[in-house]
Write a protein that holds these residues in place. Structure first.
Motif, PDB file in Angstrom:
ATOM      1  N   MET A 226       0.486   7.842   9.011  1.00  0.00           N
ATOM      2  CA  MET A 226       1.579   8.774   9.269  1.00  0.00           C
ATOM      3  C   MET A 226       2.561   8.784   8.105  1.00  0.00           C
ATOM      4  N   HIS A 227       2.983   9.990   7.720  1.00  0.00           N
ATOM      5  CA  HIS A 227       3.919  10.151   6.607  1.00  0.00           C
ATOM      6  C   HIS A 227       4.803  11.358   6.873  1.00  0.00           C
ATOM      7  N   ASN A 228       6.111  11.147   6.800  1.00  0.00           N
ATOM      8  CA  ASN A 228       7.084  12.234   7.014  1.00  0.00           C
ATOM      9  C   ASN A 228       6.827  13.004   8.306  1.00  0.00           C
ATOM     10  N   GLY A 229       6.494  12.271   9.380  1.00  0.00           N
ATOM     11  CA  GLY A 229       6.354  12.891  10.694  1.00  0.00           C
ATOM     12  C   GLY A 229       5.006  13.503  10.988  1.00  0.00           C
ATOM     13  N   SER A 230       4.069  13.441  10.035  1.00  0.00           N
ATOM     14  CA  SER A 230       2.748  14.037  10.235  1.00  0.00           C
ATOM     15  C   SER A 230       1.656  12.998  10.024  1.00  0.00           C
ATOM     16  N   ILE A 231       0.517  13.207  10.677  1.00  0.00           N
ATOM     17  CA  ILE A 231      -0.644  12.353  10.442  1.00  0.00           C
ATOM     18  C   ILE A 231      -1.411  12.938   9.265  1.00  0.00           C
ATOM     19  N   VAL A 232      -1.479  12.174   8.181  1.00  0.00           N
ATOM     20  CA  VAL A 232      -2.094  12.676   6.952  1.00  0.00           C
ATOM     21  C   VAL A 232      -3.539  12.208   6.801  1.00  0.00           C
ATOM     22  N   GLU A 233      -3.940  11.204   7.588  1.00  0.00           N
ATOM     23  CA  GLU A 233      -5.332  10.749   7.536  1.00  0.00           C
ATOM     24  C   GLU A 233      -5.691  10.069   8.851  1.00  0.00           C
ATOM     25  N   ASP A 234      -6.915  10.314   9.304  1.00  0.00           N
ATOM     26  CA  ASP A 234      -7.431   9.749  10.550  1.00  0.00           C
ATOM     27  C   ASP A 234      -8.885   9.407  10.304  1.00  0.00           C
ATOM     28  N   ALA A 235      -9.184   8.092  10.216  1.00  0.00           N
ATOM     29  CA  ALA A 235     -10.542   7.691   9.858  1.00  0.00           C
ATOM     30  C   ALA A 235     -10.808   6.274  10.333  1.00  0.00           C
ATOM     31  N   GLU A 242     -12.089   1.492   2.128  1.00  0.00           N
ATOM     32  CA  GLU A 242     -12.995   1.674   0.996  1.00  0.00           C
ATOM     33  C   GLU A 242     -12.927   3.061   0.365  1.00  0.00           C
ATOM     34  N   HIS A 243     -12.642   4.090   1.180  1.00  0.00           N
ATOM     35  CA  HIS A 243     -12.651   5.455   0.631  1.00  0.00           C
ATOM     36  C   HIS A 243     -11.491   6.282   1.205  1.00  0.00           C
ATOM     37  N   PRO A 244     -10.252   5.899   0.933  1.00  0.00           N
ATOM     38  CA  PRO A 244      -9.118   6.681   1.446  1.00  0.00           C
ATOM     39  C   PRO A 244      -9.105   8.084   0.835  1.00  0.00           C
ATOM     40  N   GLN A 245      -8.767   9.061   1.648  1.00  0.00           N
ATOM     41  CA  GLN A 245      -8.805  10.448   1.192  1.00  0.00           C
ATOM     42  C   GLN A 245      -7.436  10.982   0.781  1.00  0.00           C
ATOM     43  N   ASP A 246      -6.388  10.527   1.443  1.00  0.00           N
ATOM     44  CA  ASP A 246      -5.055  11.075   1.171  1.00  0.00           C
ATOM     45  C   ASP A 246      -4.327  10.239   0.116  1.00  0.00           C
ATOM     46  N   GLU A 247      -3.550  10.916  -0.702  1.00  0.00           N
ATOM     47  CA  GLU A 247      -2.814  10.231  -1.771  1.00  0.00           C
ATOM     48  C   GLU A 247      -1.846   9.190  -1.214  1.00  0.00           C
ATOM     49  N   TYR A 248      -1.210   9.499  -0.069  1.00  0.00           N
ATOM     50  CA  TYR A 248      -0.263   8.557   0.533  1.00  0.00           C
ATOM     51  C   TYR A 248      -0.990   7.299   1.019  1.00  0.00           C
ATOM     52  N   THR A 249      -2.184   7.476   1.601  1.00  0.00           N
ATOM     53  CA  THR A 249      -2.976   6.327   2.028  1.00  0.00           C
ATOM     54  C   THR A 249      -3.333   5.460   0.838  1.00  0.00           C
ATOM     55  N   ARG A 250      -3.708   6.072  -0.258  1.00  0.00           N
ATOM     56  CA  ARG A 250      -4.043   5.303  -1.463  1.00  0.00           C
ATOM     57  C   ARG A 250      -2.827   4.537  -1.967  1.00  0.00           C
ATOM     58  N   MET A 251      -1.646   5.139  -1.846  1.00  0.00           N
ATOM     59  CA  MET A 251      -0.436   4.451  -2.263  1.00  0.00           C
ATOM     60  C   MET A 251      -0.186   3.224  -1.394  1.00  0.00           C
ATOM     61  N   LEU A 252      -0.357   3.359  -0.064  1.00  0.00           N
ATOM     62  CA  LEU A 252      -0.184   2.215   0.825  1.00  0.00           C
ATOM     63  C   LEU A 252      -1.170   1.102   0.482  1.00  0.00           C
ATOM     64  N   LEU A 253      -2.411   1.486   0.214  1.00  0.00           N
ATOM     65  CA  LEU A 253      -3.425   0.491  -0.110  1.00  0.00           C
ATOM     66  C   LEU A 253      -3.138  -0.223  -1.421  1.00  0.00           C
ATOM     67  N   SER A 254      -2.482   0.454  -2.342  1.00  0.00           N
ATOM     68  CA  SER A 254      -2.179  -0.161  -3.634  1.00  0.00           C
ATOM     69  C   SER A 254      -1.186  -1.310  -3.485  1.00  0.00           C
ATOM     70  N   HIS A 255      -0.473  -1.350  -2.347  1.00  0.00           N
ATOM     71  CA  HIS A 255       0.488  -2.419  -2.093  1.00  0.00           C
ATOM     72  C   HIS A 255      -0.053  -3.452  -1.107  1.00  0.00           C
ATOM     73  N   TYR A 256      -1.357  -3.351  -0.848  1.00  0.00           N
ATOM     74  CA  TYR A 256      -1.993  -4.287   0.084  1.00  0.00           C
ATOM     75  C   TYR A 256      -3.010  -5.110  -0.679  1.00  0.00           C
ATOM     76  N   GLY A 257      -2.781  -6.412  -0.757  1.00  0.00           N
ATOM     77  CA  GLY A 257      -3.734  -7.292  -1.415  1.00  0.00           C
ATOM     78  C   GLY A 257      -4.816  -7.716  -0.441  1.00  0.00           C
TER      79      GLY A 257
END
Length: 294
Positions: A226-235, A242-257
Motif C-alpha cells: 500500500m502506498h498513498n492510500g492505494s494498493i500498488v501491488e498484490d502478489a 524475487e520479482h517485485p513489479q512496482d517501483e515502490y515495492t522495489r524501494m521497500l525491498l531495497s531497505h530490507y536486508g
C-alpha cells in the motif's frame, strides 16, 4: 465465494474548515478462507485505516465515502450496531498494536474475558472460567495470568492476552495491526510464531498489517503493498521478494536486508574507518538508522 471482498473502498477523514483528507482511495481485493495475507506500507500509507474499516472499527472523523466491504457475502458497512455485535461472533476481530492500550489497566485478565462473554452472549455463564482458561492456554500463557492485571504483564504477554480475547469470538477473519510494535526482537519472533501456529490450527483468515516488510515476507503467503492510500501491488510473498513489479515495492525491498544472505547491505549506513590510536571512540549510535514511528 471469497470470505472478504473489498470493492472500490475509499475512506476519508473529515477535518473542520478544510476538504476531507482521503486516506484510502478506491481499494479492491479479495481474501479466501484460510489465507494469511500481509498488508505492508510506510507510516501514513493508509494500511491501519483500511484494517479498521474492514472490521467496522473505524470511528469519526474517519468515514467510508465510497465502496463496500462484503464479509461472507454481506456488506458490513450497512449493518446497525446490534447487527454488527451479532456478526462479530464467528465473524471478524482485530488485534491492536499495543496490548497495554487495548486492555483496561484496572481489570484483571479474567474480567476482560468475562466482559466479552457477557457483551456477545456466546458463552454460557457456567463455562466462563473453563473457556477463559482454554483461550489463555492457546496463546501459551499460564493459568495464573487470568488473575493478573495488565500492568503486571510483559509487553509480549499483554499482546498474547489481546490475541486470546480476539480468539474468544471464534473469528473467521483476524486482523493484526502492527502486533510486534515496541517489542524486542526475541519477543517479536515469539508473538509471530504464536500467530502463525494459531492461524494454522484454527484456520482463520489473517491480515498482518506492518511497516516491517521482513516480518511480513517471513510470515505470510501473499502481500498487498500500500502506498498513498492505494494498493500498488498484490502478489504471492515469494514473487514480491524475487520479482517485485512496482517501483515502490522495489524501494521497500531495497531497505530490507535478507537474513538468509551471506552479506547484508543496509542503505544509509556506511562503514566508518577505525579511529587512530589514541583518538576518541566513534559514537556508534550516531550511525544507527532512525526507527519508524509506526
Amino acid at each position: 465465494m471469497s470470505l472478504l471482498s473489498v470493492r472500490h473502498l475509499s475512506i476519508e477523514y473529515d477535518t473542520p474548515g478544510i476538504e476531507p483528507v482521503k486516506a484510502v482511495n478506491d481499494v479492491s481485493f479479495d481474501l479466501a478462507q484460510g489465507e494469511f495475507v500481509g498488508l505492508v506500507g510506510e507510516s501514513g500509507s493508509g494500511k491501519s485505516t483500511l484494517g479498521f474499516a474492514v472490521t467496522r472499527l473505524a470511528k469519526p472523523p474517519a468515514r467510508i465515502s465510497a465502496g463496500s466491504v462484503l464479509f461472507d457475502g454481506k456488506d458490513i458497512t450497512t449493518l446497525t450496531d446490534e447487527q454488527l455485535r451479532v456478526q462479530r461472533h464467528g465473524g471478524f476481530a482485530m488485534v491492536l498494536q499495543s496490548g497495554m492500550n487495548a486492555l483496561n489497566p484496572v481489570r484483571t485478565v479474567r474480567k476482560h474475558f468475562i466482559d466479552i462473554f457477557k457483551a456477545h452472549r456466546h458463552v454460557p455463564r457456567d463455562r466462563f472460567a473453563s473457556r477463559a482458561l482454554e483461550l489463555i492456554g492457546k496463546v501459551g500463557l499460564p493459568k495464573e495470568t487470568l488473575d493478573r492485571y495488565p500492568g503486571e504483564l510483559s509487553g509480549g504477554m499483554r499482546q498474547r492476552v489481546s490475541i486470546a480475547l480476539a480468539l474468544s469470538l471464534d473469528p473467521k477473519l483476524m486482523v493484526f495491526d502492527e502486533p510486534t510494535t515496541a517489542l524486542d526482537m526475541l519477543v517479536q519472533h515469539e508473538v509471530m510464531d504464536t500467530i502463525r501456529e494459531l492461524q494454522a490450527q484454527e484456520g482463520f483468515t489473517a491480515i498482518l498489517i506492518s511497516h516491517d516488510l521482513g516480518i511480513v515476507l517471513e510470515s505470510t503467503q501473499r502481500v498487498l503493498v500500500m502506498h498513498n492510500g492505494s494498493i500498488v501491488e498484490d502478489a504471492p510473498s515469494k514473487q514480491i521478494l524475487e520479482h517485485p513489479q512496482d517501483e515502490y515495492t522495489r524501494m521497500l525491498l531495497s531497505h530490507y536486508g535478507d537474513p538468509r544472505a551471506e552479506t547484508v547491505s543496509v542503505p544509509g549506513l556506511r562503514r566508518r574507518p577505525a579511529p587512530a590510536e589514541g583518538a576518541a571512540a566513534v559514537d556508534t549510535e550516531a550511525a544507527a538508522a532512525p526507527q519508524d514511528a509506526g
